[in-house]
Design an enzyme around this catalytic site. Structure first.
Site, PDB file in Angstrom:
ATOM      1  N   ARG A   1      -8.967   6.951   4.603  1.00 48.73           N
ATOM      2  CA  ARG A   1      -8.405   5.797   3.880  1.00 48.73           C
ATOM      3  C   ARG A   1      -8.319   6.090   2.384  1.00 48.73           C
ATOM      4  NH1 ARG A   1     -12.489   1.534   5.934  1.00 48.73           N
ATOM      5  NH2 ARG A   1     -11.421  -0.006   4.646  1.00 48.73           N
TER       6      ARG A   1
ATOM      7  N   ARG B   1       0.833  -1.210   0.000  1.00 48.17           N
ATOM      8  CA  ARG B   1       0.000   0.000   0.000  1.00 48.17           C
ATOM      9  C   ARG B   1       0.862   1.252   0.000  1.00 48.17           C
ATOM     10  NH1 ARG B   1      -4.719  -2.672   2.770  1.00 48.17           N
ATOM     11  NH2 ARG B   1      -6.418  -1.221   2.876  1.00 48.17           N
TER      12      ARG B   1
HETATM   13  P1  AMP Z   1      -8.409  -3.519   4.627  1.00 55.10           P
HETATM   14  O1  AMP Z   1      -9.216  -4.620   5.249  1.00 55.10           O
HETATM   15  O2  AMP Z   1      -7.542  -3.994   3.512  1.00 55.10           O
HETATM   16  O3  AMP Z   1      -9.247  -2.328   4.268  1.00 55.10           O
HETATM   17  O4  AMP Z   1      -7.372  -3.024   5.764  1.00 55.10           O
HETATM   18  C1  AMP Z   1      -7.849  -2.529   7.005  1.00 55.10           C
HETATM   19  C2  AMP Z   1      -6.779  -1.691   7.676  1.00 55.10           C
HETATM   20  O5  AMP Z   1      -5.613  -2.509   7.934  1.00 55.10           O
HETATM   21  C3  AMP Z   1      -6.227  -0.523   6.844  1.00 55.10           C
HETATM   22  O6  AMP Z   1      -7.059   0.618   6.911  1.00 55.10           O
HETATM   23  C4  AMP Z   1      -4.868  -0.298   7.495  1.00 55.10           C
HETATM   24  O7  AMP Z   1      -5.002   0.348   8.747  1.00 55.10           O
HETATM   25  C5  AMP Z   1      -4.421  -1.739   7.776  1.00 55.10           C
HETATM   26  N1  AMP Z   1      -3.649  -2.293   6.624  1.00 55.10           N
HETATM   27  C6  AMP Z   1      -4.018  -3.306   5.791  1.00 55.10           C
HETATM   28  N2  AMP Z   1      -3.061  -3.530   4.872  1.00 55.10           N
HETATM   29  C7  AMP Z   1      -2.064  -2.640   5.127  1.00 55.10           C
HETATM   30  C8  AMP Z   1      -0.823  -2.359   4.507  1.00 55.10           C
HETATM   31  N3  AMP Z   1      -0.387  -3.028   3.421  1.00 55.10           N
HETATM   32  N4  AMP Z   1      -0.062  -1.368   5.046  1.00 55.10           N
HETATM   33  C9  AMP Z   1      -0.459  -0.684   6.134  1.00 55.10           C
HETATM   34  N5  AMP Z   1      -1.633  -0.891   6.753  1.00 55.10           N
HETATM   35  C10 AMP Z   1      -2.447  -1.856   6.267  1.00 55.10           C
END
Ligand code: AMP
Length: 272
Positions: free
Chosen positions: A222, A145
């Site tokens: 986000r 990310r």
């Molecule tokens: P998601 O379910 O993919 O929307 O991820 C939920 C949350 O997990 C994100 O808003 C970030 O806080 C954290 N997160 C997930 N993947 C990453 C990543 N590659 N780098 C940093 N934080 C992450």
């Protein structure tokens, strides 16, 4: 059509067709990449071992929150037998387990901020070392990310055959996220309007939850983070990237994704 080699001579039509049909440029790139990353003492023996090893899918799916990455990943994992690794799910699992890493990550997640690179890179590195991934290949969802995460992956020799970017307008993302509800027991994800939970099942309806980071404020943060990092990440995968319109039915998107996986990764269903 004809092509020029480095001396300026044209390649015959049949040679070009052969190179394209058999995916020779991709094969050469893979071999060269392995040599550069591993720098073996005996290159010929090393290359023979690389060629003998099974080709497993190495894929990344990217896009804004609620772009439909999770749904595509389920379809891809089922069809191609690859291991789906969602960093969001990994982090939520660590949080539930209550360890130090999970608690630290939760602070960032609840605010809708990214978990620091050094924490997430180590979590992903450990997951990609496991045997299921080595045998079946990987499909990364939500990683990398940031540009630093992409560079850390490259440095570890983790190069995808295909990087799929699901493009979805911000207003669609916000509408999808505000209606999103998760069943904490089955982990099924519903949308109050587009994919409603079973109305006859009072137990499921009762336990549905909205993710802490699915509020309007957190979603805006986000999205802003996503837009800030997106171009730099795509740049790292220019040669293997495929941008698709994510504002379509899951099945339509999967048809496009699936054609590209077969072509790029040279794989059929459940390729091992
Ligand atoms: P998601 O379910 O993919 O929307 O991820 C939920 C949350 O997990 C994100 O808003 C970030 O806080 C954290 N997160 C997930 N993947 C990453 C990543 N590659 N780098 C940093 N934080 C992450």
């Amino acid at each position: 059509m004809s092509a020029m080699d480095t001396t300026g001579a044209s390649l015959p039509e049949e040679a070009i067709q052969y190179l394209q049909q058999k995916n020779i440029p991709d094969l050469m790139e893979r071999l060269l990449h392995e040599l550069i990353v591993k720098q073996p003492d005996e290159p010929l023996r090393f290359l023979a071992e690389v060629l003998a090893a099974p080709v497993v899918p190495k894929l990344i799916i990217s896009g804004p929150p609620a772009a439909g990455k999770g749904t595509q990943c389920q379809l891809i994992a089922k069809h191609f037998g690859v291991v789906h690794i969602s960093t969001g799910d990994l982090l939520r699992q660590l949080k539930e387990e209550g360890g130090k890493e999970g608690k630290e990550a939760a602070v960032y997640m609840e605010k809708g901020e990214l978990v620091p690179d050094e924490i997430i890179v180590e979590i992903v590195r450990q997951r990609l070392c496991k045997e299921d991934v080595r045998n079946k290949g990987w499909l990364l969802d939500g990683f990398p990310r940031t540009r630093n995460q992409a560079l850390a992956m490259q440095a570890a020799g983790l190069i995808p055959q295909l990087f799929v970017l699901l493009a979805v307008p911000d207003e669609v993302v916000i509408e999808r996220i505000e209606g999103r509800r998760v069943d904490p027991v089955t982990r099924k994800v519903y949308h109050l309007t587009h994919n409603p939970p079973p109305q006859h099942d009072a137990e499921v309806l009762e336990r549905l939850q909205q993710r802490a980071d699915d509020t309007r404020d957190a979603v805006r943060r986000r999205l802003a983070t996503y837009h800030r990092n997106c171009a730099e990440i795509v740049e790292c995968y220019q040669c293997v990237s495929l941008e698709l319109d994510g504002d379509r039915s899951p099945q339509e998107i999967f048809e496009d994704v699936s054609v590209s996986i077969k072509a790029k990764a040279n794989l059929g269903p459940h390729a091992q």
